[in-house]
Write a protein that holds these residues in place. Sequence first.
Motif, PDB file in Angstrom:
ATOM      1  N   VAL A 110       3.439   2.956 -13.567  1.00 23.26           N
ATOM      2  CA  VAL A 110       2.840   3.932 -12.650  1.00 23.26           C
ATOM      3  C   VAL A 110       1.323   3.935 -12.810  1.00 23.26           C
ATOM      4  N   SER A 111       0.865   3.930 -14.045  1.00 25.42           N
ATOM      5  CA  SER A 111      -0.582   3.912 -14.306  1.00 25.42           C
ATOM      6  C   SER A 111      -1.240   2.681 -13.693  1.00 25.42           C
ATOM      7  N   GLN A 112      -0.543   1.547 -13.751  1.00 24.26           N
ATOM      8  CA  GLN A 112      -1.086   0.312 -13.177  1.00 24.26           C
ATOM      9  C   GLN A 112      -1.226   0.429 -11.658  1.00 24.26           C
ATOM     10  N   TYR A 113      -0.221   1.019 -11.005  1.00 24.47           N
ATOM     11  CA  TYR A 113      -0.299   1.231  -9.559  1.00 24.47           C
ATOM     12  C   TYR A 113      -1.467   2.150  -9.194  1.00 24.47           C
ATOM     13  N   ILE A 114      -1.650   3.200  -9.967  1.00 29.54           N
ATOM     14  CA  ILE A 114      -2.726   4.152  -9.668  1.00 29.54           C
ATOM     15  C   ILE A 114      -4.087   3.488  -9.856  1.00 29.54           C
ATOM     16  N   ARG A 115      -4.230   2.703 -10.935  1.00 31.69           N
ATOM     17  CA  ARG A 115      -5.499   1.992 -11.149  1.00 31.69           C
ATOM     18  C   ARG A 115      -5.782   1.022 -10.011  1.00 31.69           C
ATOM     19  N   ALA A 116      -4.733   0.335  -9.532  1.00 30.06           N
ATOM     20  CA  ALA A 116      -4.916  -0.609  -8.427  1.00 30.06           C
ATOM     21  C   ALA A 116      -5.371   0.123  -7.163  1.00 30.06           C
ATOM     22  N   LEU A 117      -4.792   1.299  -6.919  1.00 31.93           N
ATOM     23  CA  LEU A 117      -5.208   2.082  -5.754  1.00 31.93           C
ATOM     24  C   LEU A 117      -6.651   2.545  -5.901  1.00 31.93           C
ATOM     25  N   GLU A 118      -7.032   2.991  -7.082  1.00 29.22           N
ATOM     26  CA  GLU A 118      -8.412   3.430  -7.314  1.00 29.22           C
ATOM     27  C   GLU A 118      -9.381   2.264  -7.156  1.00 29.22           C
ATOM     28  N   ASP A 119      -8.977   1.078  -7.608  1.00 30.58           N
ATOM     29  CA  ASP A 119      -9.832  -0.109  -7.440  1.00 30.58           C
ATOM     30  C   ASP A 119     -10.015  -0.424  -5.957  1.00 30.58           C
ATOM     31  N   GLN A 120      -8.941  -0.302  -5.196  1.00 29.91           N
ATOM     32  CA  GLN A 120      -9.035  -0.599  -3.773  1.00 29.91           C
ATOM     33  C   GLN A 120      -9.895   0.431  -3.047  1.00 29.91           C
ATOM     34  N   MET A 139       0.825  -1.213   0.000  1.00 34.95           N
ATOM     35  CA  MET A 139       0.000   0.000   0.000  1.00 34.95           C
ATOM     36  C   MET A 139       0.853   1.255   0.000  1.00 34.95           C
ATOM     37  N   ASP A 140       1.987   1.216   0.702  1.00 38.22           N
ATOM     38  CA  ASP A 140       2.809   2.422   0.781  1.00 38.22           C
ATOM     39  C   ASP A 140       3.345   2.810  -0.590  1.00 38.22           C
ATOM     40  N   LYS A 141       3.675   1.832  -1.443  1.00 37.13           N
ATOM     41  CA  LYS A 141       4.170   2.133  -2.790  1.00 37.13           C
ATOM     42  C   LYS A 141       3.078   2.781  -3.628  1.00 37.13           C
ATOM     43  N   HIS A 142       1.855   2.294  -3.492  1.00 41.54           N
ATOM     44  CA  HIS A 142       0.734   2.870  -4.230  1.00 41.54           C
ATOM     45  C   HIS A 142       0.521   4.324  -3.816  1.00 41.54           C
ATOM     46  N   LEU A 143       0.570   4.575  -2.512  1.00 41.62           N
ATOM     47  CA  LEU A 143       0.381   5.943  -2.021  1.00 41.62           C
ATOM     48  C   LEU A 143       1.518   6.859  -2.449  1.00 41.62           C
ATOM     49  N   GLN A 144       2.739   6.340  -2.385  1.00 39.98           N
ATOM     50  CA  GLN A 144       3.882   7.149  -2.808  1.00 39.98           C
ATOM     51  C   GLN A 144       3.730   7.600  -4.254  1.00 39.98           C
TER      52      GLN A 144
END
Length: 300
Positions: free
Chosen positions: A31-41, A1-6
């Motif tokens: 980066v886009s994949q991380y952001i999408r994963a955070l938005e999904d969560q 989670m910390d990587k997604h937030l960073q």
Amino acid sequence: MDKHLQLFITVAEKKSFSKAAEEHYMTQPAVSQYIRALEDQIGMRLLERTNKYVHLNKAGEIVYHYGKEILGLYTTMQNLVDDLTNKANGPLAIGASYTFGEYVLPRMIAELKRNYPDIEPTVTIGNTVRIADLVAAHQLDVGIVEGHFNRKDVHIEPFAEDEMFIVASPTSKLCSKEGLTHRDLENETWIVREKGSGTREATEKLFQTYGINPCRFMHFSSTQPIKESVASGLGISLLSKWAIQKEVRYGDLKIIAIDGLPLLREFSIITKSPFQTRALEVFLNLLRDNGNETKKKHPE
């Protein structure tokens, strides 16, 4: 989670996926994949995207605000755990209001680095309110602020005194007038700091205590232009002894002798977490040890 937030915070601050990717040494699709994963969560879109820019929507503003605080807490936790096996080292985020930060803190940072070269201090200078807000949000490990200070969301520890004097240009008529009274000060232009600064608070306390009602004001957001303006004869100001020592010594500013001065105020340490890294602990001890130094004789 910390990587997604960073990554999310970097994208929000850079307003760009490509710049965030560059800063984190990643590809833009990653980066886009991380952001999408955070938005999904989270269950909601956080960023509005166009061909030219990226900006936060309302949900993104909330995640950005609390994400910064979460990462600050995570960093503090990691540093505390590391301290169990290591000597004082690592990052130390220090905040200070202008007077202390510009005129006292640099000497203390130099002493800290001489004794603990592995500590990595970073310094943020701002007015008292801003520094307190950053400490409360876990963006700073410690803050040093000036004046009366009362907040429930941080721990406050007064540790030193400051003396404040009215200063004028050596050519001002106030410097040669005998029997100067507080009424004589009302006809002068007062050059003051912005609301939220400890120096502004002290100036308003002076006005209230002695019933001074100036007819003209000029406002600046830091001490240096105030000193330059006073030295040029634009008006008078109430400033800390630490800020005016050099100018008084070389004759660029003159202290106005008047009953009731110097005005005393406190420097205070503010912290948030009940736990302290060793880097923070040694810095706090340094501050306390040097506290008495702020009680030295005022400039001649």
